[in-house]
Write an enzyme that holds these catalytic residues in place. Structure first.
Site, PDB file in Angstrom:
ATOM      1  N   GLY A 175       2.946 -18.839 -30.376  1.00  0.00           N
ATOM      2  CA  GLY A 175       1.806 -18.049 -30.810  1.00  0.00           C
ATOM      3  C   GLY A 175       2.109 -17.127 -31.965  1.00  0.00           C
ATOM      4  N   GLY A 407     -19.163 -35.314 -59.225  1.00  0.00           N
ATOM      5  CA  GLY A 407     -19.136 -34.169 -58.315  1.00  0.00           C
ATOM      6  C   GLY A 407     -17.944 -33.271 -58.536  1.00  0.00           C
TER       7      GLY A 407
END
Length: 517
Positions: A175, A407
């Site tokens: 974590g 694009g």
């Protein structure tokens, strides 16, 4: 003569300071040095200006008693926290001490780190987190996990308000990785840095795969493959000097401007005609273009080994910081794909958070085609780039150098997505697609019916090139503000940013946008 009580108090304080300075003991400090690592306090001294670091909470100690923790306690609980000055400007930092319980995070260590983060946010000053830890302290159970949650919450609250930098100078596992992941920039060293959610032993037990720590989450992996790391240096000292250099480009907070640093102005725009080939199929190094007009030695590239088809970084122009986003034709012809879209979007959003003007150098053929990109979510990832440019309110200047197709043209800071000024060189090609592809679609029937298909194809190619493969139609329609000569490049760009210094633009009132993550 000093009162006996005074002397006793002074002697006790001196002893406590000696215990604190000893950290995990001489043997562990020696082991830290033998592995090529500095100690926690040595790192603070290297990070901050000479003699400017002030430590606080140095006597805080863990309250844990289970599993023999009452016999292991050390003042400071495995982390050094405090404040100092970098380039004469206030900054706060924490530095985990691997010599004390492997730098593991428990309740007291988390409290110290959170206190430093709170002060950084209150003072609107950067926060630097130096990580060197085995992870959550198992002996403290859920208190360690709660400590990480407290840190993540503060990382998120400070995001976009103050610069946050993570420096990985040892293990960063489980974590613990998510605090650096939330921050703005991650620094690693080649030999000692490791970041992974699950270690090699767990990977082996779950998948059967045998893998080393460095192959799983070393600096090489995270700088080139995962894109987690932004900078890699050989050792602790060079890494911390790299942090100092980066901070020289950044403001203190989101209400500040980057500091002005007098440099050596440079204008080698006359070389651009030799650097950039007229043939749009031939590659060149866009970094050479950048070096022709930014202040000498000022370009700092970010994530240079990840998504190399897009170059991002900071530079100075007449002493002021700008962010640069540039297509790199040496890789994938400069096409945009998933990783480049993510890389560019996050950088643009950082610049916008901290009032850093953005220069975009355009030479892009397309979004990269193929099933791998489509299945990987290029639509979603490419939209991040469009969103970031459209959302950014800082000064935005563009230069179309050669190709600007389809694009990808829109996504690279077009007028439609909010560019303040767009320039183009005379060789620029601004179109839906390249001539060959366009003619094969719109001229297919004419070519098939022609007596000489090859001649007809060449005729249509010439017509398409004449009408569309130049910047003048775009200029006539207002999508390009000025067509400039290469030797005018620096003059126009510098002038544009000077003009835009007082730009003010706000977005509609809202809690926040919903970027397609």
């Amino acid at each position: 003569m000093m009162d006996a009580k005074w002397q006793k108090g002074i002697d006790r304080l001196i002893h406590k300071r000696e215990v604190i300075a000893a950290a995990g003991g001489l043997d562990r400090i020696a082991k830290q040095h033998s592995s090529g690592k500095l100690t926690a306090r040595e790192r603070m001294d290297a990070l901050f200006d000479d003699d400017s670091f002030c430590e606080f909470n140095d006597m805080i100690t863990s309250r844990a008693t289970d599993f023999g923790m009452d016999k292991k306690k050390r003042p400071g609980d495995g982390v050094v926290t405090g404040y100092g000055y970098i380039h004469g400007r206030l900054a706060f930092a924490s530095s985990q001490d691997f010599t004390v319980e492997g730098g593991s995070l428990g309740e007291a260590q988390a409290m110290k780190i959170c206190h430093a983060m709170d002060k950084a946010l209150e003072m609107k000053a950067p926060f630097i987190s130096i990580n060197d830890s085995g992870g959550a302290r198992i002996e403290e159970g859920i208190d360690g996990l709660s400590g990480y949650a407290d840190i993540f919450y503060r990382n998120t609250a400070a995001s976009g308000v103050i610069p946050q930098i993570s420096v990985i100078l040892g293990p960063c596992a489980g974590g613990a990785c998510y605090s650096p992941a939330i921050t703005d920039y991650i620094f690693m060293t080649e030999k000692n840095s490791q970041m992974y959610i699950t270690g090699p032993a767990v990977v082996k037990s779950v998948t059967g795969e045998v893998i080393s720590s460095s192959d799983l989450g070393g600096a090489s992996v995270h700088s080139s493959t995962s894109g987690v790391a932004h900078f890699v240096y050989p050792d602790d000292l060079s890494c911390l000097n790299g942090v100092r250099r980066l901070l020289g480009y950044l403001p203190q907070n989101n209400e500040d401007k980057p500091m002005h640093v007098e440099g050596i102005p440079r204008d080698n725009s006359l070389l651009l005609g030799d650097i950039v080939p007229v043939d749009s199929r031939k590659p060149y190094d866009v970094r050479k273009v950048i070096h022709t007009f930014v202040d000498e030695g000022s370009f700092l590239e970010i994530q240079e080994d990840f998504a190399r088809n897009l170059v991002i970084g900071f530079a100075r122009l007449d002493g002021d910081t700008i962010g640069i986003v540039a297509n790199q034709s040496q890789f994938m012809a400069g096409a945009l794909e998933i990783n480049a879209s993510d890389k560019g979007a996050r950088f643009i959003r950082f610049c916008d958070c901290f009032n850093i003007p953005i220069l975009t150098l355009v030479d892009v053929p397309a979004f990269l085609p193929g099933s791998q990109q489509e299945h990987g979510g290029i639509i979603r990832h490419g939209a991040k780039l469009l969103f970031a440019y459209s959302e950014a309110t800082v000064p935005k200047v563009g230069l179309i150098m050669r190709k600007a197709y389809g694009g990808a043209y829109i996504a690279m800071n077009s007028k439609g997505t909010g560019a303040d000024l767009v320039y183009a060189w005379p060789i620029a090609e601004i179109a839906v697609m390249g001539a060959a592809g366009a003619v094969s679609i719109i001229g297919r029937k004419e070519i098939e019916r022609a007596e000489d298909p090859s001649a007809k194809k060449e005729e249509l190619l010439d017509e398409y090139n004449r009408k569309f493969m130049n910047p003048y139609i775009a200029a006539e329609h207002g999508y390009v503000d000025e067509v400039i000569l290469p030797e005018e490049t620096r003059t126009r760009i510098a002038g544009a940013f000077r003009m835009l210094k007082t730009k003010e633009r706000s977005l509609p009132k809202k809690k926040h946008g919903n970027i397609p993550l």
